[in-house]
Write a protein that holds these residues in place. Structure first.
Motif, PDB file in Angstrom:
ATOM      1  N   ALA A  52     -18.940  16.876 -33.291  1.00 52.08           N
ATOM      2  CA  ALA A  52     -19.773  16.661 -34.474  1.00 52.08           C
ATOM      3  C   ALA A  52     -21.105  15.983 -34.186  1.00 52.08           C
ATOM      4  O   ALA A  52     -22.114  16.279 -34.822  1.00 52.08           O
ATOM      5  CB  ALA A  52     -18.985  15.850 -35.501  1.00 52.08           C
ATOM      6  N   GLY A  53     -21.169  15.096 -33.219  1.00 52.66           N
ATOM      7  CA  GLY A  53     -22.391  14.341 -32.980  1.00 52.66           C
ATOM      8  C   GLY A  53     -23.294  14.871 -31.891  1.00 52.66           C
ATOM      9  O   GLY A  53     -24.308  14.249 -31.574  1.00 52.66           O
ATOM     10  N   THR A  54     -22.985  16.025 -31.324  1.00 49.27           N
ATOM     11  CA  THR A  54     -23.756  16.524 -30.178  1.00 49.27           C
ATOM     12  C   THR A  54     -25.225  16.739 -30.507  1.00 49.27           C
ATOM     13  O   THR A  54     -26.106  16.238 -29.801  1.00 49.27           O
ATOM     14  CB  THR A  54     -23.136  17.822 -29.630  1.00 49.27           C
ATOM     15  N   VAL A  55     -25.523  17.465 -31.561  1.00 49.72           N
ATOM     16  CA  VAL A  55     -26.917  17.761 -31.896  1.00 49.72           C
ATOM     17  C   VAL A  55     -27.645  16.471 -32.283  1.00 49.72           C
ATOM     18  O   VAL A  55     -28.786  16.253 -31.877  1.00 49.72           O
ATOM     19  CB  VAL A  55     -27.021  18.821 -33.020  1.00 49.72           C
ATOM     20  N   HIS A  56     -26.985  15.591 -33.012  1.00 46.30           N
ATOM     21  CA  HIS A  56     -27.581  14.305 -33.367  1.00 46.30           C
ATOM     22  C   HIS A  56     -27.948  13.534 -32.096  1.00 46.30           C
ATOM     23  O   HIS A  56     -29.035  12.952 -32.010  1.00 46.30           O
ATOM     24  CB  HIS A  56     -26.614  13.489 -34.224  1.00 46.30           C
ATOM     25  N   SER A  57     -27.066  13.544 -31.112  1.00 46.33           N
ATOM     26  CA  SER A  57     -27.336  12.843 -29.851  1.00 46.33           C
ATOM     27  C   SER A  57     -28.508  13.455 -29.097  1.00 46.33           C
ATOM     28  O   SER A  57     -29.304  12.738 -28.496  1.00 46.33           O
ATOM     29  CB  SER A  57     -26.091  12.858 -28.959  1.00 46.33           C
ATOM     30  N   ILE A  58     -28.626  14.771 -29.140  1.00 45.67           N
ATOM     31  CA  ILE A  58     -29.744  15.452 -28.468  1.00 45.67           C
ATOM     32  C   ILE A  58     -31.065  15.053 -29.132  1.00 45.67           C
ATOM     33  O   ILE A  58     -32.050  14.784 -28.457  1.00 45.67           O
ATOM     34  CB  ILE A  58     -29.567  16.982 -28.499  1.00 45.67           C
ATOM     35  N   ILE A  59     -31.072  14.971 -30.460  1.00 41.18           N
ATOM     36  CA  ILE A  59     -32.309  14.701 -31.182  1.00 41.18           C
ATOM     37  C   ILE A  59     -32.698  13.217 -31.168  1.00 41.18           C
ATOM     38  O   ILE A  59     -33.844  12.882 -30.930  1.00 41.18           O
ATOM     39  CB  ILE A  59     -32.203  15.214 -32.638  1.00 41.18           C
ATOM     40  N   TYR A  60     -31.738  12.339 -31.389  1.00 42.87           N
ATOM     41  CA  TYR A  60     -32.077  10.931 -31.590  1.00 42.87           C
ATOM     42  C   TYR A  60     -31.756  10.009 -30.418  1.00 42.87           C
ATOM     43  O   TYR A  60     -32.086   8.835 -30.461  1.00 42.87           O
ATOM     44  CB  TYR A  60     -31.393  10.404 -32.851  1.00 42.87           C
ATOM     45  N   ARG A  61     -31.109  10.503 -29.403  1.00 39.78           N
ATOM     46  CA  ARG A  61     -30.802   9.680 -28.236  1.00 39.78           C
ATOM     47  C   ARG A  61     -31.315  10.377 -26.998  1.00 39.78           C
ATOM     48  O   ARG A  61     -31.610  11.564 -27.009  1.00 39.78           O
ATOM     49  CB  ARG A  61     -29.288   9.479 -28.121  1.00 39.78           C
ATOM     50  N   GLU A  62     -31.384   9.652 -25.931  1.00 38.43           N
ATOM     51  CA  GLU A  62     -31.769  10.268 -24.662  1.00 38.43           C
ATOM     52  C   GLU A  62     -30.516  10.885 -24.044  1.00 38.43           C
ATOM     53  O   GLU A  62     -29.912  10.337 -23.138  1.00 38.43           O
ATOM     54  CB  GLU A  62     -32.412   9.231 -23.741  1.00 38.43           C
ATOM     55  N   TYR A  63     -30.140  12.016 -24.582  1.00 31.83           N
ATOM     56  CA  TYR A  63     -28.923  12.707 -24.179  1.00 31.83           C
ATOM     57  C   TYR A  63     -29.313  14.026 -23.535  1.00 31.83           C
ATOM     58  O   TYR A  63     -30.021  14.834 -24.134  1.00 31.83           O
ATOM     59  CB  TYR A  63     -28.047  12.949 -25.418  1.00 31.83           C
ATOM     60  N   GLU A  64     -28.867  14.233 -22.314  1.00 35.07           N
ATOM     61  CA  GLU A  64     -29.141  15.496 -21.625  1.00 35.07           C
ATOM     62  C   GLU A  64     -27.979  16.442 -21.893  1.00 35.07           C
ATOM     63  O   GLU A  64     -26.873  16.227 -21.416  1.00 35.07           O
ATOM     64  CB  GLU A  64     -29.275  15.256 -20.119  1.00 35.07           C
ATOM     65  N   PRO A  65     -28.216  17.483 -22.681  1.00 38.01           N
ATOM     66  CA  PRO A  65     -27.122  18.395 -23.017  1.00 38.01           C
ATOM     67  C   PRO A  65     -26.661  19.182 -21.795  1.00 38.01           C
ATOM     68  O   PRO A  65     -27.436  19.492 -20.894  1.00 38.01           O
ATOM     69  CB  PRO A  65     -27.735  19.320 -24.068  1.00 38.01           C
ATOM     70  N   SER A  66     -25.390  19.492 -21.774  1.00 36.09           N
ATOM     71  CA  SER A  66     -24.837  20.308 -20.690  1.00 36.09           C
ATOM     72  C   SER A  66     -25.209  21.764 -20.920  1.00 36.09           C
ATOM     73  O   SER A  66     -25.608  22.161 -22.020  1.00 36.09           O
ATOM     74  CB  SER A  66     -23.314  20.156 -20.660  1.00 36.09           C
ATOM     75  N   LEU A  67     -25.045  22.564 -19.873  1.00 33.89           N
ATOM     76  CA  LEU A  67     -25.282  24.002 -20.032  1.00 33.89           C
ATOM     77  C   LEU A  67     -24.318  24.583 -21.060  1.00 33.89           C
ATOM     78  O   LEU A  67     -24.685  25.465 -21.837  1.00 33.89           O
ATOM     79  CB  LEU A  67     -25.103  24.723 -18.691  1.00 33.89           C
ATOM     80  N   TYR A  68     -23.106  24.069 -21.081  1.00 30.44           N
ATOM     81  CA  TYR A  68     -22.121  24.544 -22.053  1.00 30.44           C
ATOM     82  C   TYR A  68     -22.640  24.316 -23.472  1.00 30.44           C
ATOM     83  O   TYR A  68     -22.615  25.226 -24.310  1.00 30.44           O
ATOM     84  CB  TYR A  68     -20.779  23.828 -21.855  1.00 30.44           C
ATOM     85  N   SER A  69     -23.130  23.103 -23.752  1.00 30.51           N
ATOM     86  CA  SER A  69     -23.651  22.793 -25.090  1.00 30.51           C
ATOM     87  C   SER A  69     -24.831  23.685 -25.446  1.00 30.51           C
ATOM     88  O   SER A  69     -24.903  24.220 -26.554  1.00 30.51           O
ATOM     89  CB  SER A  69     -24.089  21.329 -25.172  1.00 30.51           C
TER      90      SER A  69
END
Length: 137
Positions: free
Chosen positions: A32-49
């Motif tokens: 549930a929080g993946t996109v929020h983390s990408i937008i508002y945190r310094e989160y490097e998404p995996s290739l899977y995501s």
């Protein structure tokens, strides 16, 4: 915090589709929080995501890889390039590992690749053998 190109795109697509960040994550099959983390945190998404998001949004996976900074524009434009951007990504990550770990991973990958090359060669050569047909006289 300055938004990345990927964060900006995902934020805008949610506004356009009138869905929440949570809905985008869940609909794409992510937590549930993946996109929020990408937008508002310094989160490097995996290739899977990235692949899950691209598939859900109906865009090319390489488009999101580019927005995430995994590949460059020239990688998208070069039609003759046979390189897989995922290999470039993981090779870059591999260089950050300690030498013994790198060697182990390289040896494992080498063994797997050689196994598949040899298995395919064996299968292909079996298909190329002539079939003997007995003709009744």
């Amino acid at each position: 915090m300055q938004k990345t190109a990927l964060a900006e795109y995902l934020f805008n697509i949610c506004k356009e589709k009138k869905i929440s960040l949570r809905s985008l994550s869940i609909n794409a099959g992510l937590s549930a929080g993946t996109v929020h983390s990408i937008i508002y945190r310094e989160y490097e998404p995996s290739l899977y995501s990235l692949n899950q998001l691209a598939d859900y949004l109906g865009v090319k996976r390489q488009f999101l890889w580019k927005l995430a900074g995994l590949i460059e524009e020239k990688d998208l434009e070069d039609e003759d390039k046979k390189s897989d951007p995922r290999m470039d990504y993981y090779c870059e990550k591999l260089t950050t590992l300690p030498e013994p770990t790198r060697e182990l991973i390289i040896n494992i990958v080498g063994d797997i690749v050689n196994y598949h090359i040899n298995a395919n060669a064996a299968n292909n050569s079996a298909r190329l053998l002539p079939v003997k047909v007995k003709v009744k006289e």
